[in-house]
Write a protein that holds these residues in place. Structure first.
Motif, PDB file in Angstrom:
ATOM      1  N   PHE A  40      84.812  14.282 110.361  1.00  0.00           N
ATOM      2  CA  PHE A  40      85.450  13.699 109.339  1.00  0.00           C
ATOM      3  C   PHE A  40      84.390  13.395 108.110  1.00  0.00           C
ATOM      4  N   THR A  41      83.180  14.310 107.975  1.00  0.00           N
ATOM      5  CA  THR A  41      82.191  14.013 107.067  1.00  0.00           C
ATOM      6  C   THR A  41      82.089  15.378 106.276  1.00  0.00           C
ATOM      7  N   SER A  42      82.432  16.469 106.848  1.00  0.00           N
ATOM      8  CA  SER A  42      81.841  17.695 106.148  1.00  0.00           C
ATOM      9  C   SER A  42      83.013  18.164 105.000  1.00  0.00           C
ATOM     10  N   GLU A  43      82.505  18.549 103.883  1.00  0.00           N
ATOM     11  CA  GLU A  43      83.158  18.898 102.735  1.00  0.00           C
ATOM     12  C   GLU A  43      84.293  20.104 103.147  1.00  0.00           C
ATOM     13  N   PRO A  50      83.071  24.699 117.150  1.00  0.00           N
ATOM     14  CA  PRO A  50      83.749  23.753 118.111  1.00  0.00           C
ATOM     15  C   PRO A  50      83.395  22.303 117.981  1.00  0.00           C
ATOM     16  N   LYS A  51      82.566  21.970 117.269  1.00  0.00           N
ATOM     17  CA  LYS A  51      82.464  20.635 116.897  1.00  0.00           C
ATOM     18  C   LYS A  51      83.236  20.110 115.812  1.00  0.00           C
ATOM     19  N   THR A  52      83.933  21.111 115.323  1.00  0.00           N
ATOM     20  CA  THR A  52      84.895  20.297 114.222  1.00  0.00           C
ATOM     21  C   THR A  52      86.258  19.755 115.047  1.00  0.00           C
ATOM     22  N   LEU A  53      86.481  20.207 116.016  1.00  0.00           N
ATOM     23  CA  LEU A  53      87.562  19.721 116.919  1.00  0.00           C
ATOM     24  C   LEU A  53      87.136  18.862 118.050  1.00  0.00           C
ATOM     25  N   ARG A  54      88.039  17.887 118.522  1.00  0.00           N
ATOM     26  CA  ARG A  54      87.545  16.999 119.598  1.00  0.00           C
ATOM     27  C   ARG A  54      87.957  17.737 120.792  1.00  0.00           C
TER      28      ARG A  54
END
Length: 119
Positions: A40-43, A50-54
């Protein structure tokens, strides 16, 4: 149809909720749409990372090791404090009227419903 791309994710989840008996007409059985993002922090979201999705193999509450340890300890303590009662990881349900009203408070008629709920 979802796998073929003829249904959107929203439509697919809506159909799953309907099949599960969930409806917008009952706050205790309100449709569930899971959180899938963990970043929830990346522009800009990199959906190939894979770290983008839970991690969908774990409940939302235990996405990090600290929280996972907390809930395991909670479960263990329940078993010790009352051996006759079945221990549980969570003491409330994710879909209850209070939670639903909390998230929908800015939308009429839920604003008035929350005010009535809170007394």
């Amino acid at each position: 149809r979802w796998r073929a791309g003829t249904l959107s994710n929203f439509e697919y989840l809506t159909e799953l909720n309907k099949m599960a008996g969930r409806t917008c007409n009952d706050l205790m059985q309100y449709p569930v749409f899971p959180f899938v993002l963990s970043d929830f922090t990346s522009e800009v979201l990199d959906l190939n990372d894979p770290k983008t999705l839970r991690d969908l193999t774990k409940p939302i509450a235990v996405q990090n090791p600290i929280m996972e340890a907390k809930y395991k300890e909670y479960y263990r303590q329940q078993g010790e404090s009352d051996p006759a009662a079945a221990p549980c990881h969570y003491s409330s349900h994710y879909s209850n009227s209070g939670t639903v009203l909390h998230f929908l408070v800015r939308l009429p008629p839920f604003t008035n419903m929350l005010l009535q709920y809170q007394g």
